[in-house]
Design a protein around this motif. Structure first.
Motif, mmCIF file in Angstrom:
data_model
loop_
_atom_site.group_PDB
_atom_site.id
_atom_site.type_symbol
_atom_site.label_atom_id
_atom_site.label_comp_id
_atom_site.label_asym_id
_atom_site.label_seq_id
_atom_site.Cartn_x
_atom_site.Cartn_y
_atom_site.Cartn_z
ATOM 1 N N VAL A 265 0.858 -1.180 0.000
ATOM 2 C CA VAL A 265 0.000 0.000 0.000
ATOM 3 C C VAL A 265 0.893 1.228 0.000
ATOM 4 O O VAL A 265 1.979 1.222 0.593
ATOM 5 N N ARG A 266 0.448 2.268 -0.671
ATOM 6 C CA ARG A 266 1.144 3.555 -0.670
ATOM 7 C C ARG A 266 0.132 4.649 -0.353
ATOM 8 O O ARG A 266 -0.933 4.677 -0.953
ATOM 9 N N PRO A 267 0.487 5.531 0.581
ATOM 10 C CA PRO A 267 1.604 5.475 1.521
ATOM 11 C C PRO A 267 1.410 4.355 2.553
ATOM 12 O O PRO A 267 0.348 3.753 2.622
ATOM 13 N N GLY A 268 2.421 4.136 3.378
ATOM 14 C CA GLY A 268 2.275 3.249 4.521
ATOM 15 C C GLY A 268 2.921 1.895 4.410
ATOM 16 O O GLY A 268 2.770 1.071 5.314
ATOM 17 N N PHE A 269 3.639 1.643 3.339
ATOM 18 C CA PHE A 269 4.194 0.320 3.047
ATOM 19 C C PHE A 269 4.888 -0.377 4.221
ATOM 20 O O PHE A 269 4.574 -1.534 4.533
ATOM 21 N N PRO A 270 5.811 0.262 4.962
ATOM 22 C CA PRO A 270 6.598 -0.500 5.940
ATOM 23 C C PRO A 270 5.920 -0.632 7.299
ATOM 24 O O PRO A 270 6.445 -0.241 8.335
ATOM 25 N N LEU A 285 4.032 0.918 13.404
ATOM 26 C CA LEU A 285 3.563 1.977 12.517
ATOM 27 C C LEU A 285 4.761 2.732 11.964
ATOM 28 O O LEU A 285 5.704 3.018 12.700
ATOM 29 N N PRO A 286 4.738 3.091 10.687
ATOM 30 C CA PRO A 286 5.833 3.901 10.152
ATOM 31 C C PRO A 286 5.942 5.234 10.887
ATOM 32 O O PRO A 286 4.977 5.703 11.505
ATOM 33 N N GLY A 287 7.090 5.864 10.787
ATOM 34 C CA GLY A 287 7.311 7.127 11.480
ATOM 35 C C GLY A 287 6.671 8.319 10.811
ATOM 36 O O GLY A 287 6.373 9.319 11.473
ATOM 37 N N ASN A 288 6.435 8.261 9.483
ATOM 38 C CA ASN A 288 5.759 9.368 8.817
ATOM 39 C C ASN A 288 4.299 9.396 9.245
ATOM 40 O O ASN A 288 3.618 8.361 9.219
ATOM 41 N N PRO A 289 3.789 10.570 9.638
ATOM 42 C CA PRO A 289 2.465 10.626 10.264
ATOM 43 C C PRO A 289 1.333 10.047 9.427
ATOM 44 O O PRO A 289 0.520 9.273 9.930
ATOM 45 N N GLN A 290 1.233 10.429 8.135
ATOM 46 C CA GLN A 290 0.123 9.899 7.360
ATOM 47 C C GLN A 290 0.261 8.388 7.160
ATOM 48 O O GLN A 290 -0.726 7.649 7.213
ATOM 49 N N VAL A 293 -1.030 6.666 10.231
ATOM 50 C CA VAL A 293 -2.497 6.605 10.268
ATOM 51 C C VAL A 293 -3.001 5.502 9.342
ATOM 52 O O VAL A 293 -3.928 4.760 9.678
ATOM 53 N N ILE A 294 -2.392 5.370 8.170
ATOM 54 C CA ILE A 294 -2.786 4.304 7.258
ATOM 55 C C ILE A 294 -2.527 2.936 7.888
ATOM 56 O O ILE A 294 -3.319 1.999 7.722
ATOM 57 N N ALA A 295 -1.448 2.805 8.644
ATOM 58 C CA ALA A 295 -1.186 1.547 9.343
ATOM 59 C C ALA A 295 -2.255 1.265 10.395
ATOM 60 O O ALA A 295 -2.663 0.115 10.586
ATOM 61 N N VAL A 296 -2.721 2.294 11.078
ATOM 62 C CA VAL A 296 -3.816 2.112 12.036
ATOM 63 C C VAL A 296 -5.062 1.642 11.304
ATOM 64 O O VAL A 296 -5.746 0.689 11.731
ATOM 65 N N VAL A 297 -5.385 2.294 10.194
ATOM 66 C CA VAL A 297 -6.572 1.930 9.413
ATOM 67 C C VAL A 297 -6.455 0.497 8.897
ATOM 68 O O VAL A 297 -7.436 -0.265 8.911
ATOM 69 N N THR A 298 -5.273 0.119 8.458
ATOM 70 C CA THR A 298 -5.059 -1.170 7.804
ATOM 71 C C THR A 298 -4.954 -2.320 8.781
ATOM 72 O O THR A 298 -5.521 -3.398 8.550
ATOM 73 N N VAL A 299 -4.223 -2.116 9.867
ATOM 74 C CA VAL A 299 -3.865 -3.211 10.770
ATOM 75 C C VAL A 299 -4.501 -3.075 12.146
ATOM 76 O O VAL A 299 -5.117 -4.015 12.657
ATOM 77 N N ALA A 344 -4.824 18.593 -1.174
ATOM 78 C CA ALA A 344 -3.411 18.970 -1.181
ATOM 79 C C ALA A 344 -2.776 18.536 0.143
ATOM 80 O O ALA A 344 -3.451 18.086 1.064
ATOM 81 N N HIS A 345 -1.459 18.687 0.230
ATOM 82 C CA HIS A 345 -0.731 18.334 1.450
ATOM 83 C C HIS A 345 -1.003 16.879 1.840
ATOM 84 O O HIS A 345 -1.353 16.575 2.973
ATOM 85 N N HIS A 346 -0.871 15.998 0.844
ATOM 86 C CA HIS A 346 -1.170 14.595 1.092
ATOM 87 C C HIS A 346 0.083 13.726 1.140
ATOM 88 O O HIS A 346 0.000 12.504 1.043
ATOM 89 N N GLY A 347 1.229 14.338 1.299
ATOM 90 C CA GLY A 347 2.455 13.564 1.398
ATOM 91 C C GLY A 347 2.491 12.708 2.647
ATOM 92 O O GLY A 347 1.814 12.980 3.645
ATOM 93 N N SER A 348 3.311 11.670 2.604
ATOM 94 C CA SER A 348 3.373 10.720 3.710
ATOM 95 C C SER A 348 3.733 11.366 5.035
ATOM 96 O O SER A 348 3.290 10.923 6.099
ATOM 97 N N ALA A 349 4.534 12.435 4.990
ATOM 98 C CA ALA A 349 4.970 13.091 6.219
ATOM 99 C C ALA A 349 4.032 14.205 6.662
ATOM 100 O O ALA A 349 4.295 14.868 7.670
ATOM 101 N N MET A 350 2.923 14.406 5.926
ATOM 102 C CA MET A 350 2.050 15.549 6.187
ATOM 103 C C MET A 350 0.750 15.132 6.880
ATOM 104 O O MET A 350 0.247 14.032 6.676
ATOM 105 N N LEU A 351 0.234 16.057 7.679
ATOM 106 C CA LEU A 351 -1.047 15.846 8.354
ATOM 107 C C LEU A 351 -2.102 16.866 7.945
ATOM 108 O O LEU A 351 -3.281 16.686 8.251
#
Length: 385
Positions: A265-270, A285-290, A293-299, A344-351
């Motif tokens: 999945v992208r973002p959130g792969f690791p 959970l990965p260190g990048n904030p978004q 959150v995807i890891a929380v949603v997924t797992v 906008a502002h949807h990068g992996s490190a962005m909230l």
């Protein structure tokens, strides 16, 4: 690193692991049972209602008119029987007197010289109209929502058979993180420590641990500390294999085994989910904030649902207002607003984008989604839309 599991399979796998490990059911208070699932059918302790109750304010009357008024019946009182030609003023929810034939609504009645007149109707709830004693009201597996709690109370229960809340704890890894002040001089404010506990819907969240020093020894000590008082530990950062990513080695040190390791999945792969020998879970959970959150949603959300006996959290749908690209062989989780517009502002490190989102539009692998199409929407726990 192993080959990543698909996003859909990751959700199913995490949920199944939780469901298999759910605690034995117990009789829980309404507050403790809220958000869990019924572990046994909910039945009526008595008839519901237990006696005929007035649906209106007005008068209960017996026999043919004229009806002479003789007192009143309020909710909580047991009235005397009515003789033909008698009337009694009655409040909504009060017990209908034995012998009453019908009711006159307050707004339809005319009172003169101690008598009441007006159109009549049987405007009351009969005993057992909603349920009979012993009748099954809700099957096992039903989510314990506020209306279910209300029904249980009305049906005579003080507790509910359900699976208790798992205890959860967040461990934040990273020398670079600040817990106060502003980012600067190579260090950044930690966003995950304050945010992730509020995403763990359905868990009894304990105080967090960290930020934890970027050494293997510190990681191992932090995991052991957190696991001592939790059933589910969510860690942030360290899920890759960089020079300061010690989570995998720490998991090996404490004897944890992977339930899944990386998700396509992208973002959130690791992201990862591991289980200790005594049946506790560690969600990395990965260190990048978004991505976290995807890891929380997924797992994590599926895991917590399973642990409480609930079904896999359902996906919603959203109609896209614009084209959304795919991410090759990976599922793309794309931030969208309620109108289906990409943010906008949807990068992996962005909230910033996430803070105004309806959730993540789910774009399947090896494809894209066109404007006007309807796709699955993964929502964020604790965020209504």
């Amino acid at each position: 690193m192993t080959d990543p599991i698909t996003w859909a399979d990751a959700r199913e796998t995490a949920w199944a692991a939780g469901y298999a490990a759910k605690p034995a059911p117990a009789e829980l208070s309404f507050g403790e049972a809220a958000g869990s699932a019924l572990a046994a059918p909910l039945t009526a302790v008595s008839d519901l209602p237990a006696f005929p109750t007035s649906a209106v304010d007005g008068w209960a009357v017996a026999g043919p008119a004229p009806w002479r008024i003789g007192g009143e019946v309020l909710a909580g009182q047991v009235p005397d029987a009515l003789a033909p030609g008698a009337a009694v003023k009655i409040a909504t929810g009060a017990q209908v007197p034995e012998g009453a034939d019908s009711l006159i609504r307050l707004e339809h009645g005319t009172v003169a010289d101690g008598y009441v007149e007006g159109p009549t109707a049987r405007e009351w709830r009969e005993a057992g109209e909603e349920a009979r004693q012993g009748e099954e009201l809700m099957p096992a597996g039903t989510p314990v929502t506020p209306p279910v709690i209300g029904l249980a109370a009305a049906a005579g229960h003080l507790t509910l058979p359900a699976h208790g809340r798992p205890r959860a704890r967040v461990v934040v890894f990273g020398d670079e993180l600040l817990t106060s002040g502003v980012s600067g001089k190579g260090r950044i404010r930690d966003a995950l420590g304050p945010m992730v506990p509020h995403l763990l819907v359905g868990a009894d969240v304990q105080d967090g641990v960290g930020p934890v020093e970027d050494t293997l020894e510190a990681h191992v000590a932090a995991l052991r500390e957190a696991l001592a008082g939790a059933d589910v530990v969510c860690t942030t950062g360290g899920t890759m294999v960089g020079p300061v990513d010690h989570l995998h080695a720490a998991l090996a040190e404490i004897g944890a085994e992977y339930v899944l390791n990386t998700v396509a999945v992208r973002p959130g792969f690791p992201m990862l989910l591991a289980r200790t020998g005594d049946g506790k879970f560690i969600a990395g959970l990965p260190g990048n904030p978004q991505s976290a959150v995807i890891a929380v949603v997924t797992v994590v959300a599926p895991l917590l649902a399973g642990l409480r006996g609930l079904p896999l959290p359902p996906l919603r749908t959203v109609a896209l207002a614009e084209d959304v690209p795919g991410r090759g062989s990976f599922t793309h989780l794309a931030l969208v607003d309620p109108a289906g517009r990409r943010l906008a502002h949807h990068g992996s490190a962005m909230l910033r984008g996430l803070a105004g989102a309806a959730g993540f539009a789910v774009i399947p692998p090896d494809g894209a989604a066109a404007a006007g199409s309807t796709v699955a929407l993964a929502t964020v726990p604790g965020v209504s839309s």
